[in-house]
Scaffold this active site. Sequence first.
Site, PDB file in Angstrom:
ATOM      1  N   ARG A 523     -12.232  -9.990  -0.071  1.00 17.78           N
ATOM      2  CA  ARG A 523     -12.902 -10.759   0.980  1.00 17.78           C
ATOM      3  C   ARG A 523     -13.566  -9.818   1.974  1.00 17.78           C
ATOM      4  O   ARG A 523     -12.967  -8.823   2.391  1.00 17.78           O
ATOM      5  CB  ARG A 523     -11.874 -11.646   1.691  1.00 17.78           C
ATOM      6  CG  ARG A 523     -12.503 -12.782   2.489  1.00 17.78           C
ATOM      7  CD  ARG A 523     -11.516 -13.915   2.728  1.00 17.78           C
ATOM      8  NE  ARG A 523     -10.398 -13.550   3.564  1.00 17.78           N
ATOM      9  CZ  ARG A 523     -10.037 -14.196   4.675  1.00 17.78           C
ATOM     10  NH1 ARG A 523     -10.713 -15.245   5.074  1.00 17.78           N
ATOM     11  NH2 ARG A 523      -8.998 -13.809   5.373  1.00 17.78           N
ATOM     12  N   SER A 587      -3.725  -3.868   0.779  1.00  9.97           N
ATOM     13  CA  SER A 587      -2.355  -4.412   0.653  1.00  9.97           C
ATOM     14  C   SER A 587      -1.538  -3.728  -0.435  1.00  9.97           C
ATOM     15  O   SER A 587      -0.976  -4.372  -1.317  1.00  9.97           O
ATOM     16  CB  SER A 587      -2.429  -5.913   0.369  1.00  9.97           C
ATOM     17  OG  SER A 587      -3.256  -6.516   1.317  1.00  9.97           O
ATOM     18  N   ASP A 641      -1.637  -5.826   4.558  1.00  9.96           N
ATOM     19  CA  ASP A 641      -1.847  -7.261   4.833  1.00  9.96           C
ATOM     20  C   ASP A 641      -0.750  -7.852   5.707  1.00  9.96           C
ATOM     21  O   ASP A 641      -0.999  -8.769   6.482  1.00  9.96           O
ATOM     22  CB  ASP A 641      -2.006  -8.062   3.528  1.00  9.96           C
ATOM     23  CG  ASP A 641      -0.856  -7.861   2.556  1.00  9.96           C
ATOM     24  OD1 ASP A 641      -0.024  -6.972   2.791  1.00  9.96           O
ATOM     25  OD2 ASP A 641      -0.810  -8.593   1.551  1.00  9.96           O
TER      26      ASP A 641
END
Length: 797
Positions: A523, A587, A641
Amino acid sequence: YFQGVDRYLYHMRLSDDVLLDVMARFQAEMVKGLGRDTNPTATVKMLPSFVRSLPDGSEKGDFLAVDLGGSQFRALEVKVFNDGRQSSQLESKFYPTPKEVIQGSGAELFSYVADCLSDFMESRNLKHKKLPLGFTFSFPCKQTELEEVRFLLSWTKHFKARGVQGTDVASSLRKALQKHKDIDVDVLAMVNDTVGTMMTCGYDDPRCEVGLIIGTGTNACYMEEMRHIDLVEGDEGRMCINTEWGAFGDDGALDDLRTEFDRELDLGSLNPGKQLFEKMISSLYLGELVRLILLKMTKEGLLFNGKVSAALLTKGKIEMKHVSAMEKYKEGLSNTKEILTELNLFPSEDDCIAVQHVCTIVSFRSANLCAAALAAILTRLRENKKLLRLRTTVGIDGGLYKTHPQYPKRLHKVVRRLVPNCDVRFLLSQSGSAKGAAMVTAVAYRLAAQRKQIDAVLAPFVLSLETLRDVKNKMRTELEYGLKRETQDRATVKMLPTYVCGTPDGTEKGKYLALDLGGTNFRVLLVKIRSGRRRSVRMYNKIFAIPLEIMQGTGEELFDHIVQCIADFLEYMGIKGARLPLGFTFSFPCRQASIDKGTLVGWTKGFKATDCEGEDVVDMLREAIRRRNEFDLDIVAVVNDTVGTMMTCGYEDPNCEIGLIAGTGSNVCYMEDMKNIEIVEGNEGKMCINTEWGGFGDNGCIDNIRTKYDKEVDEGSLNAGKQRLSESLRSKVSDQKSIPRILFSSFSFSFSRVLQETVKELAPRCDVTFMLSEDGSGKGAALITAVAKRLHNIGQK
């Protein structure tokens, strides 16, 4: 005379357009009844029955059943044989339901039921046996499990026993049975008569998925998809829903169709204002409707020369059996004359024809309304299955349907006209709904046996509170290993410093880019932060897929793909020339030397790109941007994350000091006192620690709770022997409260409740608020970048 009666009862003649409208209204009521928020105000209660399975032919055994709700009480013994022919044998006995019992006290009612059952068992020589019992209780009840009725919602038909409404009916029956020391009966299932009817017919026809009663009262049930039943947890499979459609219109939804006769009948009933749909359909009321119509027509001089007899003035003098007799094909007129004469009305032949026509209109309206509601159920079944054409069976019981000479034919005809895309077989229940209660009990018995086998397989997944406390203590030990300089190298829980030392204070502002890499999707976000009174965060984002060949290709290919996605986003947003500060949510376990330097410790979650482990991912991103040579970005922060999640929630709630992720992988971060972080210089303030708890147990410390399935998942993974906690948590998906749980970024309700309850038990001195991160960790990366910029500016000053 026909035309005169037609004009007089014009409002009882319902066209197909009106019936289609009734059908649409009922569909809307069903949806309302199924919704958690709308159910309290719904008149059609759509009660979950906890019957999840129809008979499959493997049921066997000896069962008892009792049936309470109609004009008679019935006790049965049902023997079910699994002999390859799917057969059963039934013996039953009927008992009267005296008015003083059904309108007396609840204790007397259940004592009477127990006495009748005891008498039946004696007559069948069954007192020496321990037998499971199915109880057909034909009234609206809120159930919590198959064998448990939490409380009776309301009496219907002619029942009105005191002290039962709002009480646990199953418990009342058990107490009454316990007083009979000579019998041993186990109440295994409580079902509505419609559910019993569906199960009785379902034993003979596996296609049967609707139960319909048209007798003293009226009601229907059907098999609904679990995903639509908000009142029960779980989305898998189906459950039988008892619609309790008799109350349709109690909120005024059918007032335009109700006549003055319906209103008068309702006022004189035991439950005025209730069960209004039932009062237009069922046999308990149709005879009285006919009497009220004939009385008014006579008073207006349209019948019997205007002479009203005392019998015609008496409530209950015309019953459904009279209506059925008057509508018979050949002897209908002679029956009509005989019945009217008994009422001292001395009818002419024209009077008899007119009265017969009144009966036809009243019973035809009943069949029409019943057909419209049934058509709504059939349409819902068809739509649930996403079929153009539905083939199904409706199991039917009830005296009106069985004894009225024309009712079945009328009902079938209208249903087929209203739903031409449904091929419906109407199957008459030969043995009544009580056999269905025995069948529900038999199915429950079969499922209980299967459940035992399943429980045996799942037993290793059920962790006691004591075991969980042991896991908690081991985790605490591993956390401390990861924080200490001398043990950190060999610790499985790496406790990585993030160099995030502050949370948002509300003064952050500006435009930031954020990247979010951690799963199969990548994203890119533009985040606009506004401070002051109009404090807000606005986000624009685009999601890009990461193909498997990129996830498991070379590092250069992976970062080139990431930069290609960034370029597409910048062009899409029209900001390709701007040099914006960027936060990179990465992450995966990284060892950080500062907030903008992160060395990848090892890939997780299916990533396996080469030449990345041991490298600084920020440098790899900068090099890929240089290779593309189209734009430049100010990479301020690389964050995990979990840290991004904590910062996102910390923007809304300054007390937030833990970030928890459970999705493709699982991890947690928290704010630790600097004095406890031995691998970082300084003792003042706090720093966020990325625990990387997915590696907990890689040293074998929780092997005692790992099952053979966990081991199989591990052996089949890309990183065998690593990330054992993450794999274990993902494999242990169950409703058992004692199983360790984690919070999904978008977690289910059957998950957050268990998590919160277990945390409360294991950490009773911690008052924890769980806050769902609505915007994901990407927003958090932007906020960390904003905080880092703010702290950097303060440092420069």
